[in-house]
Design a protein around this motif. Structure first.
Motif, PDB file in Angstrom:
ATOM      1  N   THR A 123       5.620  11.398  -2.584  1.00  0.00           N
ATOM      2  CA  THR A 123       6.100  11.284  -1.204  1.00  0.00           C
ATOM      3  C   THR A 123       5.025  11.649  -0.186  1.00  0.00           C
ATOM      4  O   THR A 123       4.884  10.986   0.854  1.00  0.00           O
ATOM      5  CB  THR A 123       7.324  12.185  -0.998  1.00  0.00           C
ATOM      6  N   SER A 124       4.265  12.695  -0.456  1.00  0.00           N
ATOM      7  CA  SER A 124       3.243  13.128   0.502  1.00  0.00           C
ATOM      8  C   SER A 124       2.160  12.058   0.666  1.00  0.00           C
ATOM      9  O   SER A 124       1.678  11.818   1.781  1.00  0.00           O
ATOM     10  CB  SER A 124       2.624  14.450   0.068  1.00  0.00           C
ATOM     11  N   ALA A 125       1.783  11.409  -0.435  1.00  0.00           N
ATOM     12  CA  ALA A 125       0.776  10.354  -0.348  1.00  0.00           C
ATOM     13  C   ALA A 125       1.329   9.147   0.412  1.00  0.00           C
ATOM     14  O   ALA A 125       0.608   8.517   1.203  1.00  0.00           O
ATOM     15  CB  ALA A 125       0.324   9.941  -1.746  1.00  0.00           C
TER      16      ALA A 125
ATOM     17  N   ARG B   1      -5.837  12.285   1.745  1.00  0.00           N
ATOM     18  CA  ARG B   1      -4.526  12.737   1.291  1.00  0.00           C
ATOM     19  C   ARG B   1      -3.808  11.719   0.425  1.00  0.00           C
ATOM     20  O   ARG B   1      -2.911  12.089  -0.339  1.00  0.00           O
ATOM     21  CB  ARG B   1      -3.651  13.106   2.493  1.00  0.00           C
ATOM     22  N   PHE B   2      -4.148  10.418   0.541  1.00  0.00           N
ATOM     23  CA  PHE B   2      -3.448   9.445  -0.304  1.00  0.00           C
ATOM     24  C   PHE B   2      -4.309   8.879  -1.427  1.00  0.00           C
ATOM     25  O   PHE B   2      -3.776   8.266  -2.358  1.00  0.00           O
ATOM     26  CB  PHE B   2      -2.839   8.303   0.524  1.00  0.00           C
ATOM     27  N   LEU B   3      -5.627   9.051  -1.376  1.00  0.00           N
ATOM     28  CA  LEU B   3      -6.457   8.574  -2.483  1.00  0.00           C
ATOM     29  C   LEU B   3      -6.278   9.484  -3.695  1.00  0.00           C
ATOM     30  O   LEU B   3      -6.239  10.715  -3.552  1.00  0.00           O
ATOM     31  CB  LEU B   3      -7.929   8.540  -2.071  1.00  0.00           C
TER      32      LEU B   3
ATOM     33  N   ALA C 240       0.830  -1.209   0.000  1.00  0.00           N
ATOM     34  CA  ALA C 240       0.000   0.000   0.000  1.00  0.00           C
ATOM     35  C   ALA C 240       0.861   1.254   0.000  1.00  0.00           C
ATOM     36  O   ALA C 240       0.545   2.240  -0.674  1.00  0.00           O
ATOM     37  CB  ALA C 240      -0.929  -0.013   1.210  1.00  0.00           C
ATOM     38  N   ARG C 241       1.964   1.243   0.745  1.00  0.00           N
ATOM     39  CA  ARG C 241       2.848   2.409   0.748  1.00  0.00           C
ATOM     40  C   ARG C 241       3.499   2.599  -0.623  1.00  0.00           C
ATOM     41  O   ARG C 241       3.638   3.724  -1.107  1.00  0.00           O
ATOM     42  CB  ARG C 241       3.920   2.260   1.835  1.00  0.00           C
ATOM     43  N   ASP C 242       3.874   1.477  -1.261  1.00  0.00           N
ATOM     44  CA  ASP C 242       4.450   1.571  -2.606  1.00  0.00           C
ATOM     45  C   ASP C 242       3.419   2.112  -3.600  1.00  0.00           C
ATOM     46  O   ASP C 242       3.746   2.937  -4.467  1.00  0.00           O
ATOM     47  CB  ASP C 242       4.947   0.196  -3.057  1.00  0.00           C
ATOM     48  N   TRP C 243       2.180   1.641  -3.468  1.00  0.00           N
ATOM     49  CA  TRP C 243       1.111   2.120  -4.358  1.00  0.00           C
ATOM     50  C   TRP C 243       0.891   3.623  -4.159  1.00  0.00           C
ATOM     51  O   TRP C 243       0.751   4.373  -5.139  1.00  0.00           O
ATOM     52  CB  TRP C 243      -0.175   1.366  -4.061  1.00  0.00           C
ATOM     53  N   ALA C 244       0.862   4.059  -2.910  1.00  0.00           N
ATOM     54  CA  ALA C 244       0.665   5.489  -2.631  1.00  0.00           C
ATOM     55  C   ALA C 244       1.806   6.314  -3.217  1.00  0.00           C
ATOM     56  O   ALA C 244       1.584   7.413  -3.741  1.00  0.00           O
ATOM     57  CB  ALA C 244       0.547   5.718  -1.126  1.00  0.00           C
ATOM     58  N   MET C 245       3.023   5.778  -3.150  1.00  0.00           N
ATOM     59  CA  MET C 245       4.169   6.494  -3.708  1.00  0.00           C
ATOM     60  C   MET C 245       4.035   6.625  -5.216  1.00  0.00           C
ATOM     61  O   MET C 245       4.318   7.694  -5.789  1.00  0.00           O
ATOM     62  CB  MET C 245       5.456   5.739  -3.346  1.00  0.00           C
ATOM     63  N   ARG C 246       3.591   5.557  -5.873  1.00  0.00           N
ATOM     64  CA  ARG C 246       3.460   5.597  -7.331  1.00  0.00           C
ATOM     65  C   ARG C 246       2.358   6.544  -7.782  1.00  0.00           C
ATOM     66  O   ARG C 246       2.475   7.220  -8.810  1.00  0.00           O
ATOM     67  CB  ARG C 246       3.177   4.195  -7.878  1.00  0.00           C
ATOM     68  N   THR C 247       1.276   6.584  -7.012  1.00  0.00           N
ATOM     69  CA  THR C 247       0.121   7.363  -7.458  1.00  0.00           C
ATOM     70  C   THR C 247       0.116   8.800  -6.970  1.00  0.00           C
ATOM     71  O   THR C 247      -0.441   9.672  -7.636  1.00  0.00           O
ATOM     72  CB  THR C 247      -1.180   6.683  -6.978  1.00  0.00           C
ATOM     73  N   GLY C 248       0.732   9.070  -5.825  1.00  0.00           N
ATOM     74  CA  GLY C 248       0.654  10.418  -5.273  1.00  0.00           C
ATOM     75  C   GLY C 248       1.960  11.001  -4.798  1.00  0.00           C
ATOM     76  O   GLY C 248       1.977  12.121  -4.263  1.00  0.00           O
TER      77      GLY C 248
END
Length: 385
Positions: free
Chosen positions: A324-326, A373-375, A314-322
């Motif tokens: 560092t902040s995501a 913030r991460f979606l 999930a952290r990797d997905w958030a990094m790819r989509t949004g």
């Protein structure tokens, strides 16, 4: 779909510490600084400036990988850095100074009585050192009782105290051998023996106390609450005493004890810690399920929060989509999800604070804000003609 929150819902905030807590922190800091300076003075007087500097550099080599190992175990609900630093500083300051005073006094008493000097290392030092190191866990339990959730917390805090103690003790032994032989050969041998072959010794001994305190925290039986920490302390003393005895039995005795004691204890410790961490994952799934059923969390979020591999994905997905902040928001979402699960668990045990319901609502509000913030934000469609 998660349940929406009213506009202006406050995010989670820390309660203002009481006067007692503030005074306790001040007292602890004063004690840590005082004992740390006294230990530094005593050690420097014995081994000299060169020995202290050389010993400090060499003794630091195993500190970081050993700390990383204990933090690796603490993946579901990371402990506050301030408390981890407190445990380390207690081991390095209070524990080492207390051990220096009492162990030295016992050596003088045994020598004056004509006894065997090795008796102090086997029958005195383990009781003294494990008592001082274990006090770090007890102190943190008293200061943050409602955030101390069980065996993993106990292992981590006890390990940090043991690491701090081992660091200062290694400085003393390394500097002492450098001062005695002056060639560096003995120092290299001590470095290999203490820093490379057995860097987990002190943390593992004290971890037994952490297990006992962790069991007591979760126990409902009054006898278990009393005797579990005592049993953990006695196990720590036994392991420490046998280890010291092997060290005084020559290289062959040390090698035999390493194979028969150190390696099995290390394997048993890792196994126990992994089982305790696995149990934490089950608790997260169990106590967050109600929020998944009622819409506060999605079922996918509950499954993700209960699995360490899923958290990493999930952290990797958030990094790819949004970016560092995501990723940071996802990490905070995961930490807060663990906080919510353990809060719910304390509420079920009846050990939660009186304002637990308000804290629960504030945590849910914070989770909702972090989710936003991460979606990924939907892209606006083309303008209407």
């Amino acid at each position: 779909m998660s349940t929406p929150f009213p506009t202006g819902t406050p995010a989670l905030h820390q309660r203002r510490p009481s006067i007692f807590t503030t005074l306790l922190w001040v007292a602890v800091i004063v004690v840590l600084i005082s004992t740390g300076l006294l230990s530094l003075l005593a050690i420097t007087q014995e081994i000299g400036i060169l020995g202290a500097v050389t010993g400090s550099v060499l003794a630091a080599v195993p500190v970081f990988p050993v700390i990383a190992t204990f933090l690796w175990l603490d993946r579901y609900e990371a402990e506050p850095p301030s408390l981890l630093a407190l445990a380390f500083a207690w081991g390095a300051g209070v524990s080492t100074f207390g051990a220096l005073v009492i162990n030295t006094a016992s050596l003088v008493a045994i020598r004056n009585a004509g006894g065997d000097m090795t008796h102090a290392a086997v029958f005195v030092a383990p009781f003294v050192e494990e008592a001082f190191k274990g006090l770090a866990v007890v102190l943190i339990l008293l200061m943050r009782r409602r955030e101390f959730d069980g065996v993993v917390d106990g292992i981590v805090y006890a390990g940090m105290s043991g690491i701090g103690f081992a660091y200062v003790e290694n400085v003393l032994y390394l500097g002492r051998t450098l001062a005695d032989d002056g060639t560096g050969g003995g120092t290299l041998f001590v470095f290999l023996l203490r820093c490379v072959v057995s860097p987990f010794a002190h943390p593992l001994f004290t971890a037994a106390i952490g297990v006992g305190v962790g069991v007591a925290v979760r126990a409902k039986n009054p006898l278990v609450k009393v005797f579990a920490p005592i049993a953990g302390y006695l196990v720590a003393v036994l392991l420490h005493g046998v280890w010291n005895w092997s060290a005084s039995s020559g290289l062959a005795g040390f090698a035999a004890a390493y194979a028969v004691l150190q390696l099995p204890v290390f394997i048993a410790f890792i196994s126990l810690a992994l089982l305790a961490r696995r149990r934490e994952g089950k608790l997260v799934a169990q106590h967050l399920d109600i929020y998944g059923q009622t819409g506060w969390l999605t079922q996918a979020e509950v499954a993700m929060l209960a699995s360490l591999p899923a958290r990493r994905e999930a952290r990797d997905w958030a990094m790819r989509t949004g970016g560092t902040s995501a990723r940071r928001a996802m990490r905070d979402f995961q930490e807060m999800g663990s906080e919510l699960a353990f809060l719910r668990e304390r509420m079920a045990r009846g050990t939660a604070a009186p304002d637990a319901a308000n804290t629960e609502y504030a945590v849910l509000a914070t989770l909702s804000a972090l989710r936003d913030r991460f979606l990924p934000r939907p892209h606006p469609g083309p303008p209407a003609p």
